[in-house]
Design a protein around this motif. Structure first.
Motif, short mmCIF file in Angstrom:
data_model
loop_
_atom_site.label_atom_id
_atom_site.label_comp_id
_atom_site.label_asym_id
_atom_site.label_seq_id
_atom_site.Cartn_x
_atom_site.Cartn_y
_atom_site.Cartn_z
N MET A 84 0.84 -1.20 0.00
CA MET A 84 0.00 0.00 0.00
C MET A 84 0.88 1.25 0.00
SD MET A 84 -3.11 -1.06 0.13
CE MET A 84 -2.46 -2.29 -0.93
N THR A 85 0.78 2.04 -1.03
CA THR A 85 1.55 3.28 -1.11
C THR A 85 0.88 4.26 -2.07
OG1 THR A 85 3.57 4.22 -2.13
CG2 THR A 85 3.06 1.95 -2.68
N PRO A 86 0.92 5.57 -1.72
CA PRO A 86 0.32 6.55 -2.64
C PRO A 86 1.05 6.58 -3.99
CG PRO A 86 1.33 7.65 -0.74
CD PRO A 86 1.38 6.18 -0.48
N ILE A 127 -0.19 -0.56 -4.71
CA ILE A 127 -1.53 -0.02 -4.92
C ILE A 127 -1.74 1.25 -4.09
CG2 ILE A 127 -4.01 -0.45 -4.59
CD1 ILE A 127 -3.55 -3.35 -5.24
N SER A 128 -2.35 2.26 -4.75
CA SER A 128 -2.80 3.49 -4.09
C SER A 128 -4.32 3.52 -4.20
CB SER A 128 -2.21 4.70 -4.82
OG SER A 128 -2.95 5.87 -4.52
N ILE A 129 -5.01 4.10 -3.23
CA ILE A 129 -6.47 4.18 -3.36
C ILE A 129 -6.92 5.57 -3.84
CG2 ILE A 129 -6.96 2.30 -1.76
CD1 ILE A 129 -7.84 4.55 0.28
N GLY A 130 -6.00 6.44 -4.21
CA GLY A 130 -6.41 7.72 -4.77
C GLY A 130 -5.35 8.78 -4.56
N TYR A 132 -4.34 11.36 -2.83
CA TYR A 132 -4.30 12.12 -1.59
C TYR A 132 -3.42 11.29 -0.65
CZ TYR A 132 -7.96 8.68 -1.29
OH TYR A 132 -8.66 7.52 -1.40
N VAL A 133 -2.95 11.89 0.41
CA VAL A 133 -2.00 11.15 1.26
C VAL A 133 -2.63 10.81 2.61
CG1 VAL A 133 0.27 11.17 2.35
CG2 VAL A 133 -0.05 12.20 0.10
N LEU A 134 -2.57 9.54 2.98
CA LEU A 134 -3.04 9.06 4.28
C LEU A 134 -1.83 8.95 5.21
CD1 LEU A 134 -5.17 6.13 2.87
CD2 LEU A 134 -6.05 8.30 3.74
N GLY A 136 -1.15 6.41 6.83
CA GLY A 136 -0.61 5.06 6.70
C GLY A 136 -1.45 4.24 5.74
N GLY A 137 -0.96 3.06 5.42
CA GLY A 137 -1.65 2.20 4.47
C GLY A 137 -2.80 1.40 5.08
N ALA A 140 -6.20 2.19 3.63
CA ALA A 140 -6.19 1.71 2.24
C ALA A 140 -6.35 0.19 2.20
CB ALA A 140 -4.89 2.14 1.55
CL1 6GU Z 1 -2.14 2.97 -0.20
N1 6GU Z 1 -1.17 4.77 1.47
C1 6GU Z 1 -1.06 6.02 1.93
N2 6GU Z 1 -0.25 6.26 2.97
N3 6GU Z 1 -1.69 7.06 1.41
C2 6GU Z 1 -2.49 6.80 0.38
C3 6GU Z 1 -2.67 5.51 -0.16
C4 6GU Z 1 -1.97 4.51 0.43
N4 6GU Z 1 -3.53 5.58 -1.18
C5 6GU Z 1 -3.87 6.87 -1.26
N5 6GU Z 1 -3.25 7.59 -0.34
#
Ligand code: 6GU
Length: 222
Positions: A84-86, A127-130, A132-134, A136-137, A140
């Motif tokens: 999981m990573t942006p 994989i990123s879910i969009g 924007y930055v979370l 942590g994963g 996601a």
């Molecule tokens: Cl998978 N991780 C993080 N840290 N930020 C995200 C994301 C994943 N997908 C979108 N933003």
């Protein structure tokens, strides 16, 4: 389907695993979801999982050792490893559908300001879910696990996902329940008619109209 999630915040998953459809899917053995605390794999005497990045700069970086050991101890020949990573490929319904056919997933949740670059070599896919930055994963990984689990045979009525938004790149049609007239807002009369082919036609048209208005980008991809 088995989903193994590696995280430094296992407590974040409690509500998710113990609610509604995901809870029921686990009870009915449609899916097995295991949460593994990365910290338990640390060989450091203080169970350290992160450290300062070489070259200076922002915050703490997840170290490779605990994550490599965790993945190596869990990996079977059927397991697909997701990171999981942006910076990953943007997730969508088609990806959810494809992943729902896998036997086993290992999902690595990145955290803090980052993870050691060498961790990337463990992943079959990032994989990123969009955009924007979370922090942590974890969130996601829950998004992905939820969207996959509902697609597994027998988890929800199969008709429910035939009509999902994004199937055939169309948004779902509007639905109504009682009452027929709520504060002057009425249910379209065709839905009360009992005329199945007219209802089907109304829904197809409503779906296309809605997609054109809200997501013209999807209509172009069709
Ligand atoms: Cl998978 N991780 C993080 N840290 N930020 C995200 C994301 C994943 N997908 C979108 N933003």
């Amino acid at each position: 389907m088995k989903i193994n999630i590696l995280t430094i915040f296992p407590e974040m998953f409690e509500g998710f695993l113990n609610t509604s459809i995901i809870k029921r899917a686990i009870q009915n053995k449609k899916v097995e979801i295991n949460i593994y605390d990365i910290r338990t794999y640390s060989t450091d005497p203080h169970k350290k999982v992160d450290d300062y990045g070489f070259g200076g700069g922002k915050g703490m970086v997840l170290m490779p050792q605990p994550i490599f050991d965790a993945v190596e101890s869990l990996k079977t020949k059927d397991a697909k490893v997701l990171l999981m990573t942006p910076q990953g490929r943007t997730y969508n319904q088609k990806k959810a559908y494809n992943l729902s056919k896998e036997k086993e997933l290992i999902i690595i949740c990145g955290h803090y300001e980052g993870f050691d670059e060498r961790i990337r070599s463990l992943a079959d896919e990032e994989i990123s879910i969009g955009d924007y930055v979370l922090t942590g994963g974890e969130l996601a990984s829950m998004v992905i696990t939820d969207s996959i689990t509902r697609l597994i045979d027998g988890v929800i009525e199969s008709e429910s996902h035939l009509n999902d938004s994004f199937n055939n790149n169309l948004l779902d049609y509007p639905v109504y329940t009682k009452p027929v007239d709520f504060r002057g807002m009425k249910v379209p009369s065709v839905l009360l008619s009992g005329h199945h082919s007219n209802i089907k036609k109304y829904r197809e048209e409503a779906s296309l109209k809605r997609t054109k208005e809200r997501r013209p980008d999807l209509v172009e991809e069709r």
